[in-house]
Design a protein around this motif. Structure first.
Motif, short mmCIF file in Angstrom:
data_model
loop_
_atom_site.label_atom_id
_atom_site.label_comp_id
_atom_site.label_asym_id
_atom_site.label_seq_id
_atom_site.Cartn_x
_atom_site.Cartn_y
_atom_site.Cartn_z
N TYR A 153 0.86 -1.19 0.00
CA TYR A 153 0.00 0.00 0.00
C TYR A 153 0.90 1.23 0.00
CZ TYR A 153 -3.90 3.08 0.94
OH TYR A 153 -4.86 4.07 0.84
N PHE A 154 0.84 2.00 -1.08
CA PHE A 154 1.70 3.17 -1.25
C PHE A 154 1.05 4.40 -0.63
CE2 PHE A 154 3.55 0.23 -4.10
CZ PHE A 154 4.82 0.67 -4.42
N VAL A 155 1.74 5.00 0.30
CA VAL A 155 1.28 6.19 1.00
C VAL A 155 1.96 7.40 0.39
CG1 VAL A 155 1.09 7.36 3.23
CG2 VAL A 155 0.94 4.86 3.10
N ARG A 156 1.17 8.41 0.08
CA ARG A 156 1.74 9.63 -0.49
C ARG A 156 2.55 10.36 0.59
NH1 ARG A 156 0.90 12.23 -5.12
NH2 ARG A 156 -0.88 10.88 -5.64
N PRO A 157 3.76 10.84 0.25
CA PRO A 157 4.62 11.47 1.26
C PRO A 157 4.20 12.90 1.58
CG PRO A 157 5.71 11.49 -0.87
CD PRO A 157 4.41 10.74 -1.08
N VAL A 177 -5.37 -9.87 3.60
CA VAL A 177 -4.13 -10.19 2.91
C VAL A 177 -2.97 -9.62 3.71
CG1 VAL A 177 -3.99 -8.10 1.50
CG2 VAL A 177 -3.12 -10.25 0.57
N ASN A 178 -1.77 -10.09 3.41
CA ASN A 178 -0.57 -9.57 4.06
C ASN A 178 -0.32 -8.15 3.56
OD1 ASN A 178 0.02 -12.05 5.44
ND2 ASN A 178 0.81 -12.86 3.51
N LEU A 179 -0.58 -7.17 4.40
CA LEU A 179 -0.48 -5.77 4.02
C LEU A 179 0.88 -5.21 4.44
CD1 LEU A 179 -1.89 -3.21 2.91
CD2 LEU A 179 -2.66 -2.76 5.24
N ILE A 180 1.56 -4.55 3.51
CA ILE A 180 2.87 -3.95 3.76
C ILE A 180 2.79 -2.48 3.38
CG2 ILE A 180 5.33 -4.02 3.23
CD1 ILE A 180 4.97 -6.95 2.43
N PRO A 181 2.83 -1.57 4.36
CA PRO A 181 2.78 -0.13 4.03
C PRO A 181 4.11 0.35 3.48
CG PRO A 181 2.96 -0.43 6.40
CD PRO A 181 2.83 -1.81 5.81
N VAL A 182 4.01 1.22 2.48
CA VAL A 182 5.19 1.75 1.79
C VAL A 182 5.02 3.26 1.63
CG1 VAL A 182 6.50 1.75 -0.36
CG2 VAL A 182 5.64 -0.40 0.56
N ILE A 183 6.05 4.00 1.97
CA ILE A 183 6.07 5.45 1.73
C ILE A 183 6.71 5.70 0.38
CG2 ILE A 183 6.91 7.67 2.57
CD1 ILE A 183 6.97 6.53 5.36
N ALA A 184 5.94 6.24 -0.53
CA ALA A 184 6.44 6.47 -1.89
C ALA A 184 7.26 7.75 -1.95
CB ALA A 184 5.26 6.55 -2.86
N LYS A 185 8.21 7.77 -2.88
CA LYS A 185 9.02 8.95 -3.17
C LYS A 185 9.63 9.53 -1.89
CE LYS A 185 6.46 10.10 -7.35
NZ LYS A 185 5.71 11.13 -8.10
N ALA A 186 10.37 8.69 -1.19
CA ALA A 186 10.94 9.10 0.09
C ALA A 186 11.99 10.19 -0.08
CB ALA A 186 11.58 7.89 0.78
N ASP A 187 12.49 10.39 -1.31
CA ASP A 187 13.51 11.43 -1.51
C ASP A 187 12.92 12.84 -1.46
OD1 ASP A 187 12.12 10.65 -3.74
OD2 ASP A 187 13.67 11.26 -5.15
N THR A 188 11.60 12.96 -1.33
CA THR A 188 10.98 14.28 -1.21
C THR A 188 10.94 14.77 0.23
OG1 THR A 188 8.77 13.29 -1.06
CG2 THR A 188 9.57 13.88 -3.25
N LEU A 189 11.35 13.93 1.18
CA LEU A 189 11.36 14.29 2.59
C LEU A 189 12.78 14.27 3.12
CD1 LEU A 189 8.33 12.14 3.87
CD2 LEU A 189 8.32 14.58 3.34
N SER A 190 13.06 15.14 4.07
CA SER A 190 14.37 15.13 4.72
C SER A 190 14.44 13.94 5.67
CB SER A 190 14.57 16.44 5.49
OG SER A 190 13.63 16.53 6.56
N PRO A 191 15.63 13.49 6.07
CA PRO A 191 15.73 12.34 6.98
C PRO A 191 14.96 12.54 8.28
CG PRO A 191 17.86 12.81 5.99
CD PRO A 191 16.96 13.91 5.57
N ALA A 192 15.02 13.72 8.86
CA ALA A 192 14.29 13.97 10.11
C ALA A 192 12.78 13.92 9.88
CB ALA A 192 14.70 15.32 10.69
#
Length: 394
Positions: A153-157, A177-192
């Motif tokens: 499941y892709f979550v908008r960042p 079903v086996n649900l796996i959350p995913v943060i899409a386009k992680a490069d749009t957020l700073s590490p913190a």
């Protein structure tokens, strides 16, 4: 020596010499290698979150053709959630995997996304139902297994938290079903900001009781245990998708995205969790995903259906077809408007007929009154004495 001591001695000799039981894993490995396995992966999320890019990056091939902006906007006019299945056969070291990638274009792309996850849930349950029907057949050779083993499941960042749509959709999908959350386009957020965003998502998941896939952690090998802990601690996985190679400052050619400040590498654990997610799906936990689907999700569905149905009986159809509820409401509204229009036209026609009837009745009354007046005049003339009448009488 007693009989019991002789028996114990013989068992010890057999156990020490071995009878070949330890060779069973090798036999199982040969059978599994020859047979191969099926694995179905579903990706769910709004358009533009990088689902297609991630799949192509994961498989290092263009399995799904990316849509251009014109086709994506054209698709959004349909206001429907489609289910597209892409099939591929992967081979590595003489082992075959029949892979099914289930895409859901149109999910969450509209102003009103009410119940947009129902086609996804219906597809998952329909695959369970088809497998259940095949199991009940007299001949079960060649069973087609399209059960979904994992759903990404892709979550908008957005940097805040899960939207109400994400919460309701994940709760409905995670129960099946086996649900796996995913943060899409992680490069749009700073590490913190990314760490804070992950924490907020997990807090919402715990508070809302959303079921997500929890891989096994404990193992006899400490290195495997530590690897599993690292994978589990990375949820929800923050990923960067790119199927293009770029050149880094030190001259390396890697898959990633080039920015003025540097390169965001796909397979760098310091930049994203792509390698951990790939390890979870393919390298380390694919068998566990398949087993949990078989022993947990499918078995729960099978038990619920067998309690309410006879053997071989088809699944009862829902009275309320939620999938086409909007279309039914639109048809019902259009039918009601058409009926009202016909009723108004009929009332106008009826009013015209009544007005015409009143006019004719009024004209008839006037003619009747005129006839009565003429009859009165004729009678008056007949009763009055006339010289002509007297002359003829003489």
């Amino acid at each position: 020596m007693s009989a019991s001591e002789a028996s114990a001695s013989s068992k010890t000799q057999v156990a020490s010499g071995g009878i070949g039981i330890a060779n069973l894993p090798n036999q199982l490995h040969k059978i599994v290698t020859k047979k191969g396995t099926n694995f179905s992966l579903m990706v769910v999320g709004e358009s533009g979150t990088g689902k297609t890019t991630f799949i192509n990056t994961l498989l290092t091939t263009e399995l799904i053709e990316p849509l251009d902006d014109a086709n994506r906007r054209k698709k959004q006019l349909d206001k429907t959630v489609d289910i597209n299945i892409h099939k591929a056969e992967l081979e590595e070291k003489m082992f075959n995997v029949k892979l099914n990638v289930v895409d859901t274009p149109g999910f969450g792309d509209y102003v009103d996304n009410h119940d947009c996850w129902l086609p996804v849930v219906d597809f998952i349950e329909n695959q369970y139902e088809q497998y259940l029907r095949q199991e009940q057949q007299p001949v079960r050779k060649g069973i087609v297994d399209m059960r979904v083993h994992a759903c990404l499941y892709f979550v908008r960042p957005n940097g805040h938290t899960l939207k109400p749509l994400d919460v309701r959709a994940m709760k409905a999908i995670g129960a099946r079903v086996n649900l796996i959350p995913v943060i899409a386009k992680a490069d749009t957020l700073s590490p913190a900001a990314l760490r804070q965003f992950k924490k907020r998502i997990m807090d919402v998941i715990d508070a809302q009781g959303i079921r997500i896939y929890q891989p096994p952690i404990e193992s006899e090998d400490e290195s495997v245990t530590q690897r599993n802990k690292d994978i589990t601690s990375a949820m929800p996985f923050a990923i960067i998708g790119s199927d293009r190679e770029v050149k880094t400052a030190d001259g390396r050619h890697v898959k990633g995205r080039l920015y003025p400040w540097g390169v965001a590498e796909v397979e760098n654990d310091q930049h994203c969790d792509f390698r951990k997610l790939r390890s979870l799906l393919i390298r380390t936990h694919m068998l566990d995903l398949i087993s949990k689907t078989e022993e947990d999700h499918y078995d729960r569905y099978r038990t619920a259906q067998m309690k309410t149905r006879k053997f071989g009986e088809p699944k009862p159809r829902k009275v309320d077809n939620k999938k086409f509820r909007e279309e039914e409401e639109a048809l019902r509204t259009r039918f009601t408007e058409k009926v009202k229009l016909e009723e108004n036209r009929f009332r106008q026609w009826e009013q015209r007929l009544i007005a015409e009837r009143d006019r004719l009745n009024k004209d008839l009354e006037q003619e009747h009154h005129l006839v009565k007046q003429l009859e009165s005049e004729i009678e008056a003339i007949a009763n009055a004495g006339s010289p002509n009448t007297k002359f003829f009488r003489k």
